[in-house]
Every structure is written in C-alpha cells, then in structure tokens.
Design a protein around this motif. Structure first.
Motif, short mmCIF file in Angstrom:
data_model
loop_
_atom_site.label_atom_id
_atom_site.label_comp_id
_atom_site.label_asym_id
_atom_site.label_seq_id
_atom_site.Cartn_x
_atom_site.Cartn_y
_atom_site.Cartn_z
N CYS A 1 -3.49 2.22 -10.61
CA CYS A 1 -3.37 0.91 -9.96
C CYS A 1 -2.45 1.01 -8.75
O CYS A 1 -1.45 1.73 -8.76
N SER A 2 -2.77 0.26 -7.72
CA SER A 2 -1.84 0.10 -6.62
C SER A 2 -0.68 -0.77 -7.09
O SER A 2 -0.75 -1.41 -8.15
N VAL B 1 -0.03 -7.65 -10.50
CA VAL B 1 -0.89 -8.75 -10.95
C VAL B 1 -1.24 -8.61 -12.43
O VAL B 1 -1.13 -9.56 -13.20
N PHE B 2 -1.64 -7.41 -12.85
CA PHE B 2 -2.11 -7.23 -14.22
C PHE B 2 -0.99 -7.42 -15.24
O PHE B 2 -1.19 -8.03 -16.30
N PHE C 1 0.20 -3.55 -5.93
CA PHE C 1 -0.24 -4.94 -5.96
C PHE C 1 -0.96 -5.26 -7.27
O PHE C 1 -0.65 -6.26 -7.93
N TRP C 2 -1.92 -4.41 -7.66
CA TRP C 2 -2.70 -4.71 -8.86
C TRP C 2 -1.90 -4.48 -10.13
O TRP C 2 -2.10 -5.18 -11.14
N LEU D 1 0.23 1.10 -15.95
CA LEU D 1 -0.77 0.70 -14.95
C LEU D 1 -0.70 1.58 -13.71
O LEU D 1 -1.73 1.91 -13.12
N SER E 1 0.81 -1.22 0.00
CA SER E 1 0.00 0.00 0.00
C SER E 1 0.84 1.26 0.00
O SER E 1 0.41 2.31 -0.45
#
Length: 267
Positions: free
Chosen positions: A196-197, A203-204, A199-200, A191, A4
């Motif tokens: 996007c954080s 992932v993406f 984390f995402w 991203l 975060s």
C-alpha cells in the motif's frame, strides 16, 4: 500533501509477496467485521484468523503471521460473554502475545513503527488542532444524539472524585497506547508491507478503526464516521512524525474527554 514519497516515514524493511498481500488484506477485513454481533455469535472471525496465522507460519510469511497474532487473540477473547466489556484489557492481553516475539519481529524488519518519531511545528500544530476538534466533536456527539452508553459507564468504577479522575486518566493512557499500537502501528505496518502507498495505508487503517467503534465511544454509524476521521488524523500524525509517540499523545487527550463524559456527564 504529497503521499507518494517515502521521505516522511521509515518504511518497513519486509516486503510481502503477492499471495501474502492478499491474505494480509483479507485478515484486516475479517478482523474489521468482528464488530457485528451476528458474526461474533457464529464464531466466524477467530477461525479464519487462526487459519491465516497458520498459513503465515507454514509459508514463512512473516508480516501475515505476526499481524494475526493480536488479531486472533483479541477476537477469540471477544467471543466469550463479557469479553468485549473488558476493553482495553483484552487488547492489552492480545498485544502481550504479539510482543512475546519482539526480537523476531524486530529482526524481520517489522518494528519500524515502534519509534518515538520527530517533532516539528507542523506536528505540534496539527496535534493541537486534532485534540481540540476531537474533544469538541465528542461533546457534540454526546449532547446532540443523546446515546445510551450505560454499558460503558458500568465498566468504570464508582467512588470519590479523585478515584474517578485516576480511573479516567488510567483508562485514557492504556487505551490510547493499545489502540495506537494496533492500528497506527501493527495494522499500518502490515498494509505498508503489502504494497500500500502511505495514502491507502492511512485510509484502510482508519476504516478498520472506524468500523470497530460501531459499539464503542462514539458509537453507531455516526460514531463510525467520527472514529474513522480520527483514525485519519492520528495516522497523519504518525506519518508526519515518523513514529508512534505523538499519535499516542493526541489519542490520550481524546480518551480523557471520553472518560470525562462517561464519568461526569453520562446518566
């Protein structure tokens, strides 16, 4: 691990607005489905990517515009016969177009990813772990599933062992640099600009990296899963090291393993 905060990575200076964010996600999704032969045969990918590029230019949406330069060029080349057999040359060619506008991309605050990064015991330890686990996974995939990779082997030269070793190492370096620039660099950065954080974004970009290995090495849906996990690994190294150099080094060792399997073990 806490994703975060922003202390682990230099976030891009550029921030995309709501509509630009939508087109960034749409661009990456469109690019990812280019792996499917039915889509490629109908020329369904380069056209919308060109449209997104023009939209970015028209509205001065810099993240969208610069993202779609390599995506469009790469997918456009791949619609031609044998285009996909020229990998990683096609990706290098697409990146050359991207870096033609290097100074403008840098001035837009979209080149934070192009940094050497910082080394730490955590980065070194995870890098060693990921190199070992990726090499083992690639050998297990090859021996347990016995995939047909004759099309990949045909793209490698034939000759004496020194020539094969040189070709394998050369492929590993070029492919690792090009793929890390695109996925852990350009896509990851886009991203982040889209809100996007960490984390995402992690992932993406890993999902896109995995899907685009459907016909690569490793291939098939098992290969997609393995490549996706590897995308998470190198993406994590990028976050922890705050740069692109260490993901490239980790990737080179995996690609050396791939080259070794193709050159010396595949039929």
């Amino acid at each position: 691990m806490n994703f975060s905060g922003t202390g682990r990575i230099d976030l891009p200076e550029y921030k995309a607005g709501g509509r630009e964010r939508f087109f960034i996600f749409l661009s990456i999704t469109t690019f990812s489905i280019a792996v499917f032969e039915e889509v490629r045969a109908l020329y369904l990918v380069p056209v919308p990517l060109l449209l997104f590029l023009l939209i970015g230019f028209q509205f001065k949406w810099k993240s969208l515009f610069y993202l779609n330069i390599p995506l469009f060029v790469l997918t456009f080349i791949n619609i031609f016969p044998y285009g996909k057999n020229l990998w990683p040359g096609t990706l290098v060619f697409a990146l050359i177009f991207y870096f033609f506008t290097f100074s403008k991309i840098r001035n837009a605050g979209l080149l934070r990813w192009l940094a050497r990064g910082e080394v730490s015991k955590q980065v070194l330890g995870l890098s060693a772990l990921f190199v070992l686990s990726a090499s083992v996974a690639l050998f297990l995939w090859f021996y347990l599933l016995d995939p047909d990779i004759s099309d990949i082997k045909e793209n490698f030269p034939k000759g004496d062992i020194p020539l094969l070793i040189a070709a394998g190492v050369g492929f590993a370096i070029i492919n690792a640099v090009a793929e890390e620039f695109l996925f852990r660099g350009i896509l990851f950065e886009a991203l982040l600009t889209a809100g996007c954080s960490l984390f995402w974004a992690l992932v993406f970009q890993a999902l896109s990296f995995g899907i685009l290995h459907l016909h690569g090495f490793p291939r098939g849906w098992v290969g997609v899963g393995l490549a996706g996990i590897y995308g998470l690994m190198t993406g994590l190294i990028r976050i922890l090291s705050k740069g692109i150099y260490y993901p490239i080094l980790v990737h080179i060792f995996a690609d050396i393993t791939i080259a070794g399997i193709v050159l010396f073990f595949a039929k």
